[in-house]
Design an enzyme around this catalytic site. Sequence first.
Site, short mmCIF file in Angstrom:
data_model
loop_
_atom_site.label_atom_id
_atom_site.label_comp_id
_atom_site.label_asym_id
_atom_site.label_seq_id
_atom_site.Cartn_x
_atom_site.Cartn_y
_atom_site.Cartn_z
N HIS A 35 -1.42 -4.88 -4.71
CA HIS A 35 -2.29 -3.73 -4.49
C HIS A 35 -2.35 -2.86 -5.75
O HIS A 35 -3.41 -2.35 -6.12
CB HIS A 35 -1.78 -2.94 -3.30
CG HIS A 35 -2.59 -1.74 -2.99
ND1 HIS A 35 -3.94 -1.81 -2.70
CD2 HIS A 35 -2.26 -0.43 -2.95
CE1 HIS A 35 -4.40 -0.58 -2.49
NE2 HIS A 35 -3.41 0.26 -2.63
N ARG A 48 0.82 -1.22 0.00
CA ARG A 48 0.00 0.00 0.00
C ARG A 48 0.86 1.26 0.00
O ARG A 48 0.36 2.34 -0.30
CB ARG A 48 -0.97 -0.02 1.21
CG ARG A 48 -2.12 -0.98 0.99
CD ARG A 48 -2.95 -1.16 2.24
NE ARG A 48 -2.26 -1.97 3.23
CZ ARG A 48 -2.78 -2.32 4.41
NH1 ARG A 48 -3.98 -1.91 4.74
NH2 ARG A 48 -2.10 -3.08 5.24
N ASP A 70 -12.34 -6.35 -3.59
CA ASP A 70 -11.20 -5.53 -3.20
C ASP A 70 -9.98 -6.44 -3.09
O ASP A 70 -10.11 -7.67 -3.11
CB ASP A 70 -11.49 -4.84 -1.85
CG ASP A 70 -10.83 -3.45 -1.75
OD1 ASP A 70 -9.90 -3.19 -2.52
OD2 ASP A 70 -11.26 -2.66 -0.89
N LYS A 129 -16.70 7.68 -2.11
CA LYS A 129 -16.69 8.30 -0.79
C LYS A 129 -16.15 9.71 -0.93
O LYS A 129 -15.04 9.89 -1.44
CB LYS A 129 -15.78 7.47 0.12
CG LYS A 129 -15.81 7.86 1.56
CD LYS A 129 -15.11 6.81 2.42
CE LYS A 129 -13.65 6.66 2.06
NZ LYS A 129 -12.93 5.72 2.91
N SER A 143 -8.84 -3.02 8.33
CA SER A 143 -9.72 -2.75 9.48
C SER A 143 -11.16 -3.17 9.18
O SER A 143 -11.97 -3.34 10.09
CB SER A 143 -9.70 -1.25 9.80
OG SER A 143 -10.32 -0.53 8.74
N GLY A 144 -11.50 -3.29 7.91
CA GLY A 144 -12.87 -3.61 7.52
C GLY A 144 -13.74 -2.38 7.33
O GLY A 144 -14.88 -2.47 6.90
#
Length: 311
Positions: A128, A94, A217, A191, A222-223
């Site tokens: 990623h 990431r 994804d 978002k 963290s969800g």
Amino acid sequence: MMKIVSGNSNRPLAEAIGAYLGLPLVKATVKRFNDMEVFVEIQENVRGQDMFIIQSTSFPTNDHLMELLIIIDALRRASAKRITAVIPYFGYARQDRKPGPRTPISAKLVANIITHAGADKVLTMDLHAGQIQGFFDIPTDNLFAGPVFVRDIKQHNNLSNTIVVSPDVGGVVRARALAKRLDVPLAIVDKRRERAGESEVMNVIGDVAGKSCILVDDIIDSGGTLVNAADALLAKGAKDVSAYITHGVLSGGAVARITGSKLKTLVITDSILPTEAVRIAKNIRVIPIAPLIGEAMGRMNREESVSSLFE
Ligand code: R5P
């Protein structure tokens, strides 16, 4: 001849890959000194062999990365002919660009270190960002869990009422590829924070009313991304929401967040060793990835094409 060495990050996956290929794992010790230094000893002859090290650089990331580097060094010094780092989940991915001034590009640094340690090739899955392949100056194959997910989605869903959804704008290319394979429409959760200080608004681009939504994804950590996207879709009238996510990082309270959410099912692969909490979670299912990785490794050893595995 090909041989497989396992680090400590996901031994059950290494064993499953070994079983797929009909190979026992190389006898090796990967342990710690009292001060947590990593010590590796390869306990059989590997001179002139085609070596594959299975090690996801998952939590604790730095320890598992260091184990990988030291195993590579041990094999190189033991005169292995070729060393392939099989990294089903590539940690640090990431950090693939500078998000601000004076920040690192850690994915590139990690790629450099793995190469300098002596890896000749890398095999990984659902990076990623595909461009990370170019961070390595050695051949790097990036497998896709997509074909495995497609088979599972077809078994568990009525495709005539299904829509694939990207949980954010950054994941649209990945979601679009899956929607195309399944021949279903695509929606996007966008978002946005309209003004500084105002809370984020989840806009849904596409008509999801009455549909079974499948979020896709590469990583669930963290969800938060997933649960927020699921809530936004249900608020727009979605019938139900499931998710297919390759790498179950699932740190902190992620599993509790998923089990407490309105998600019907979260499907992940075992690229990262599932914890006990993941295994018993009522709405999380783990798909084995060993056949895909094992098949790719066998083909690499025989110098055959792996590209059909992408289809
Ligand atoms: C981000 O770009 C990734 O593709 C995932 O969406 C992200 O890492 C998920 O993180 P979390 O589960 O913490 O929201």
